[in-house]
Design an enzyme around this catalytic site. Sequence first.
Site, short mmCIF file in Angstrom:
data_model
loop_
_atom_site.label_atom_id
_atom_site.label_comp_id
_atom_site.label_asym_id
_atom_site.label_seq_id
_atom_site.Cartn_x
_atom_site.Cartn_y
_atom_site.Cartn_z
N SER A 76 32.92 43.49 37.16
CA SER A 76 32.81 43.90 35.51
C SER A 76 33.50 45.33 35.52
O SER A 76 34.68 45.66 36.02
CB SER A 76 31.46 43.70 35.29
OG SER A 76 31.45 43.90 33.70
N ASP A 117 34.27 32.66 31.50
CA ASP A 117 34.40 34.17 31.18
C ASP A 117 34.88 34.21 29.77
O ASP A 117 35.96 34.54 29.89
CB ASP A 117 34.69 34.91 32.37
CG ASP A 117 34.24 36.56 32.09
OD1 ASP A 117 33.95 36.68 30.98
OD2 ASP A 117 34.28 37.29 33.07
N HIS A 132 30.82 35.62 32.08
CA HIS A 132 30.92 36.69 32.90
C HIS A 132 29.59 37.06 33.87
O HIS A 132 29.98 37.69 35.02
CB HIS A 132 31.01 37.91 31.75
CG HIS A 132 31.28 39.12 32.26
ND1 HIS A 132 32.80 39.35 32.49
CD2 HIS A 132 30.52 40.19 32.38
CE1 HIS A 132 32.69 40.62 32.94
NE2 HIS A 132 31.33 41.37 33.08
#
Lengths: 325, 325
Positions: free
Chosen positions: B129, B271, B301
């Site tokens: 991320s 995602d 995600h």
Amino acid sequence: MISVTGDRLGTVELSGSSHAGGRVAYASYGPEDAPAVMVLGGISAHRFVCGDEDGTPGWWPGVVGPGTFLDPESYHVVGIDYIGGAGGSTVPVDGPGVPVVTTADQADAVRAVLDHLGIHKLHAFIGASYGGMVGLVLGARHPDRLARLLVFCAAHRSHPMATGLRGLQRRIVKLAAAAGRESEGLALARELAMTTYRTPEEFEKRFVSVPIWEEGSPHFAVEKYLRVQGEKFSRRFDGRAFAILSQSLDLHDVDPALIQVPTTVVSIDSDTLVPPWLIAEMVRRLPGTGRTIRVASNFGHDAFLKEKKAVGRVIRHVLAEEVPA
Amino acid sequence: MISVTGDRLGTVELSGSSHAGGRVAYASYGPEDAPAVMVLGGISAHRFVCGDEDGTPGWWPGVVGPGTFLDPESYHVVGIDYIGGAGGSTVPVDGPGVPVVTTADQADAVRAVLDHLGIHKLHAFIGASYGGMVGLVLGARHPDRLARLLVFCAAHRSHPMATGLRGLQRRIVKLAAAAGRESEGLALARELAMTTYRTPEEFEKRFVSVPIWEEGSPHFAVEKYLRVQGEKFSRRFDGRAFAILSQSLDLHDVDPALIQVPTTVVSIDSDTLVPPWLIAEMVRRLPGTGRTIRVASNFGHDAFLKEKKAVGRVIRHVLAEEVPA
């Protein structure tokens, strides 16, 4: 411009329902002896589906209205304002908290308007988004009042992600209202809703990622777009109407097996709010009279507003079909 | 429990960068002569990647830490707190408004920690991320400091839908803070973020749509789940840190052609925050040393946290590979 004056615009008192004493406002267009079609849209739609007396076009321009796919020259077109919504319809105040107004209540309001206008059976009910939910409940509760049902971007229930996102919207409005800034909260809630009506693919095509610097702070093109949408909405909606209809979307729940009407459901491949798999789940459970038409679009849930040609053609086709009496 | 006392836990002063005078806090685990691996996660991750002295496990349990896929028995594992974030790192106050802290600033902070620890070249940098974004910038700015880069759920830039949703989160916090209710705003913002970290498919499996009635008002299972997530977050984050790192995500922008390091990028098919098409766009533009590994998951995600086995195996594989010196 079409006349909606006099008898073609009015309100009908609700009786016998859970909101007895409330009034539902309607507008009707075109020849009264033509096949009747009721058209309902999203929570921010209104009864002026073919436009109002001031010449403002309806909420489904290019699809419904004079010179479009559903023309009040050939059909008797009827719209309503949702009870509990921001238009001319009313529900009686029944204590503190957000009044519970269900899609079944809206279907009963639709029936009251049909009774008032002397329409025994609609040639078709066309509903998109929240209006599609209302149509599905109408087909289950009052199947004798419509010959066919055409639904865009709606299913038998809301799915938990949509409900989660709407619960957040309601709490944003509530927090802002408690701080004396309801209209800012409404704008933020609408901006959030807009992200669920569209898709990452559309935004990717439309907005650059590069920031715009203003006095040392970065801003982004997408933010400006969302702000405009939010402000527009906050000028014509109030917190109570938003809370009622938003909650109504989450409470919606109808058993597909009860929908005893020939039903066509249009699903948009990129709609994340009412995803194709949810519509497929519903159509499988319709009692032998259902079908799905899948439309490819980058516009997500809002495709019913944006893909005018595809949507209009489906409407024209469905209205012209023979259905069992 | 692993010791991170004494020299293994510290702060390094930043110099020469845009946040000179700030300090970056780090934690380091395992043998100092073992291959060094730096591991950074999302904006709410922290330096205690293998756990802290109180026995609290790290933020990537089951993947990184004693007895897992990346074990500080065999690697010298290093984590940092993001500058501008909610941990032990600091940035100097530089006037009103939200300080601009970029992923390039974080990459420079990483380099400062490597200098301090005497790590000339990392065996690998692993980032997920926001941490993945930092890794990509590190690979462009300081390619001599890492032998390989492994990125989960991050790309060369944010896409406009993600930016739109984060802008909303920041404005929710701002509105709430102005009303003296910052922590409620932070909770709401985190709840909104959670909907972007997960997927409708997962929520559909997990939460029933049927409302729970309490004193005449409907509540939904998904709302309760989101509330818990929001409250947890608001207890350990503050508005300033959130604004800085959220803005940093939107400002992230690195030219893939500059990333001169063997790079593996893991993309999750579901995602929506960092969609596979965006990662594919980046990997196509890497200078001949990039590849994508696609992982199927319902978790969106957050799959980098949830699909421990798939993620751990990729880490193990990449760490064991031979790369050109």
